[in-house]
Design a protein around this motif. Structure first.
Motif, mmCIF file in Angstrom:
data_model
loop_
_atom_site.group_PDB
_atom_site.id
_atom_site.type_symbol
_atom_site.label_atom_id
_atom_site.label_comp_id
_atom_site.label_asym_id
_atom_site.label_seq_id
_atom_site.Cartn_x
_atom_site.Cartn_y
_atom_site.Cartn_z
ATOM 1 N N MET A 202 0.684 -1.035 -0.047
ATOM 2 C CA MET A 202 0.038 -0.122 -0.085
ATOM 3 C C MET A 202 0.808 1.227 -0.088
ATOM 4 N N LEU A 203 1.959 1.094 0.701
ATOM 5 C CA LEU A 203 2.792 2.266 0.882
ATOM 6 C C LEU A 203 3.509 2.509 -0.342
ATOM 7 N N ARG A 204 4.226 1.501 -1.093
ATOM 8 C CA ARG A 204 4.795 1.650 -2.438
ATOM 9 C C ARG A 204 3.699 2.275 -3.499
ATOM 10 N N SER A 205 2.625 1.692 -3.333
ATOM 11 C CA SER A 205 1.434 2.236 -4.223
ATOM 12 C C SER A 205 1.432 3.799 -4.199
ATOM 13 N N ILE A 206 1.314 4.327 -2.814
ATOM 14 C CA ILE A 206 1.195 5.742 -2.613
ATOM 15 C C ILE A 206 2.535 6.363 -3.236
ATOM 16 N N GLU A 207 3.619 5.886 -2.952
ATOM 17 C CA GLU A 207 5.104 6.600 -3.258
ATOM 18 C C GLU A 207 5.046 6.484 -4.797
ATOM 19 N N ASP A 208 4.602 5.840 -5.394
ATOM 20 C CA ASP A 208 4.976 5.641 -6.896
ATOM 21 C C ASP A 208 3.767 6.632 -7.749
ATOM 22 N N ASP A 209 2.777 6.839 -7.129
ATOM 23 C CA ASP A 209 1.806 7.571 -7.629
ATOM 24 C C ASP A 209 1.978 9.094 -7.494
ATOM 25 N N PRO A 210 2.095 10.035 -8.480
ATOM 26 C CA PRO A 210 2.598 11.339 -8.507
ATOM 27 C C PRO A 210 1.403 11.949 -7.938
ATOM 28 N N ASP A 211 0.015 11.624 -7.983
ATOM 29 C CA ASP A 211 -0.966 12.181 -7.263
ATOM 30 C C ASP A 211 -1.969 11.098 -6.778
ATOM 31 N N PRO A 212 -1.588 10.510 -5.635
ATOM 32 C CA PRO A 212 -2.425 9.378 -5.036
ATOM 33 C C PRO A 212 -3.701 10.015 -4.666
ATOM 34 N N ASP A 213 -4.964 9.043 -4.968
ATOM 35 C CA ASP A 213 -6.045 9.333 -4.155
ATOM 36 C C ASP A 213 -6.163 9.620 -2.731
ATOM 37 N N PRO A 214 -6.504 10.685 -2.239
ATOM 38 C CA PRO A 214 -6.697 10.915 -0.737
ATOM 39 C C PRO A 214 -7.202 9.592 -0.050
ATOM 40 N N ALA A 215 -8.437 8.980 -0.604
ATOM 41 C CA ALA A 215 -8.971 8.076 0.056
ATOM 42 C C ALA A 215 -7.930 6.800 0.181
ATOM 43 N N MET A 216 -6.867 6.479 -0.577
ATOM 44 C CA MET A 216 -6.098 5.578 -0.539
ATOM 45 C C MET A 216 -4.806 5.665 0.574
ATOM 46 N N ILE A 217 -4.627 7.018 0.877
ATOM 47 C CA ILE A 217 -3.743 7.576 1.820
ATOM 48 C C ILE A 217 -4.440 7.518 3.076
ATOM 49 N N TRP A 218 -5.574 7.701 3.369
ATOM 50 C CA TRP A 218 -6.411 7.454 4.777
ATOM 51 C C TRP A 218 -6.631 6.037 4.787
ATOM 52 N N ARG A 219 -6.769 5.111 3.693
ATOM 53 C CA ARG A 219 -6.989 3.690 3.939
ATOM 54 C C ARG A 219 -5.696 3.048 4.557
ATOM 55 N N PHE A 220 -4.835 3.460 4.070
ATOM 56 C CA PHE A 220 -3.341 3.008 4.380
ATOM 57 C C PHE A 220 -3.113 3.394 5.826
ATOM 58 N N ASP A 221 -3.288 4.844 6.233
ATOM 59 C CA ASP A 221 -3.085 5.399 7.441
ATOM 60 C C ASP A 221 -4.006 4.485 8.726
ATOM 61 N N ASP A 222 -5.287 4.142 7.984
ATOM 62 C CA ASP A 222 -6.080 3.475 9.021
ATOM 63 C C ASP A 222 -5.626 1.929 9.294
ATOM 64 N N ALA A 223 -5.028 1.271 8.198
ATOM 65 C CA ALA A 223 -4.617 -0.092 8.227
ATOM 66 C C ALA A 223 -3.253 -0.151 8.955
ATOM 67 N N LEU A 224 -2.361 0.883 9.009
ATOM 68 C CA LEU A 224 -1.346 0.909 9.825
ATOM 69 C C LEU A 224 -1.557 0.854 11.227
ATOM 70 N N HIS A 225 -2.160 2.195 11.350
ATOM 71 C CA HIS A 225 -2.392 2.379 13.040
ATOM 72 C C HIS A 225 -3.195 1.450 13.667
ATOM 73 N N GLN A 226 -4.494 1.220 13.170
ATOM 74 C CA GLN A 226 -5.357 0.328 13.718
ATOM 75 C C GLN A 226 -4.878 -1.114 13.783
ATOM 76 N N GLY A 227 -4.154 -1.351 12.532
ATOM 77 C CA GLY A 227 -3.484 -2.779 12.674
ATOM 78 C C GLY A 227 -2.399 -3.155 13.746
ATOM 79 N N LEU A 228 -1.813 -1.936 13.914
ATOM 80 C CA LEU A 228 -0.770 -2.072 15.273
ATOM 81 C C LEU A 228 -1.502 -2.251 16.517
ATOM 82 N N GLY A 229 -2.745 -1.482 16.740
ATOM 83 C CA GLY A 229 -3.604 -1.706 17.906
ATOM 84 C C GLY A 229 -4.082 -3.088 17.968
ATOM 85 N N GLU A 230 -4.469 -3.520 16.880
ATOM 86 C CA GLU A 230 -5.068 -5.163 16.966
ATOM 87 C C GLU A 230 -3.923 -6.078 17.287
#
Length: 214
Positions: free
Chosen positions: A115-143
Motif C-alpha cells: 500500500m505504501l509503495r503504491s502511494i509513493e509511486d503515484d504522483p497524485d495518489p487518491d486521498p482515500a488511498m492515503i487514509w486507507r493506508f493510515d487506518d490499516a497501519l495504525h489500527q493494525g498495530l492496535g489490533e
C-alpha cells in the motif's frame, strides 16, 4: 419471523452507523451541522428506527452532541481536542507498536508495504488511498498489540484527529512517507524499541506540523 425482522433491523442499523461514521470522518457531515433525522433516513433509504439506533451510537461515542437548543449536531473538533487526542495517542501508540512487533504477521506487513509503495509511486495518489493506508497501519498495530483497550483507544482518538485534519484539509498530499517507512522497517526487523521510537517521532511531527499552521 420476529427474530428475522430483529436481525434485519440490527443489520440496517449497523450499515447506517458505518455510513454516517464515514461521512463524519470524511467531513461530508461537517462539524456543527444539525442532524436532520428524517432527511438523513430518506437519503440513506432506511426507516427512522435504524437511523435512531445509529445516531444514538454516534452520540454515545461523542461524535454527535446536543447544542444549546438540545438539537443533535456533529461535534466540532477544536484544536484543543485535537492536541489532547494526540497526547493520548503518544501515550498509547508507541507502546502498541512495540507490542505488535513480534505479533504482526508477514502477510499483514507485506500488505502495508505494498500500500505504501503504491502511494509513493503515484504522483497524485487518491486521498482515500492515503487514509486507507493510515487506518490499516495504525489500527493494525492496535489490533496486533494484543491489548483490546489499547486498540479501542487508538480507534477512538484517531477519529478525532482524522476529523480535525480532514475538515481543515491539513493532510499533505503524501503525508509522513518517511515516517511510515521507518515504522514498517522496524516492524519487519522485529525491533520493538525502534518501532516505539519511530511511532513517537511520527506523532510528534504530526503535532508540530499542525501547530505550525496556527
Amino acid at each position: 419471523m420476529a427474530e428475522q425482522e430483529t436481525g434485519t433491523e440490527t443489520s440496517l442499523a449497523d450499515e447506517t452507523y458505518r455510513a454516517l461514521l464515514e461521512e463524519i470522518l470524511s467531513a461530508q457531515l461537517a462539524g456543527g451541522v444539525v442532524i436532520q433525522e428524517r432527511r438523513l433516513a430518506a437519503r440513506l433509504g432506511v426507516s427512522r428506527s435504524p437511523m435512531r439506533d445509529a445516531l444514538g451510537r454516534l452520540e454515545g461515542q461523542g461524535l454527535l452532541v446536543r447544542n444549546g437548543k438540545s438539537m443533535l449536531t456533529v461535534r466540532v473538533i477544536t484544536l484543543k481536542d485535537y492536541l489532547n487526542s494526540l497526547t493520548m495517542r503518544l501515550l498509547v501508540e508507541p507502546t502498541a507498536a512495540a507490542l505488535a512487533c513480534p505479533e504482526m504477521t508477514e502477510s499483514k506487513l507485506a500488505e502495508l508495504a505494498a500500500m505504501l509503495r503504491s502511494i509513493e509511486d503515484d504522483p497524485d495518489p487518491d486521498p482515500a488511498m492515503i487514509w486507507r493506508f493510515d487506518d490499516a497501519l495504525h489500527q493494525g498495530l492496535g489490533e496486533a498489540s494484543g491489548n483490546p483497550f489499547m486498540a479501542e483507544t487508538i480507534v477512538q482518538m484517531r477519529r478525532y484527529t482524522t476529523i480535525f485534519e480532514r475538515q481543515r484539509r491539513l493532510a499533505q498530499r503524501k503525508p509522513g512517507l518517511e515516517d511510515h517507512r521507518e515504522i514498517l522497517a522496524a516492524l519487519a526487523a522485529r525491533d520493538a524499541e525502534a518501532a516505539r521510537q519511530s511511532m513517537t517521532r511520527h506523532l510528534e511531527k504530526v503535532r508540530q506540523r499542525v501547530l505550525s499552521t496556527y
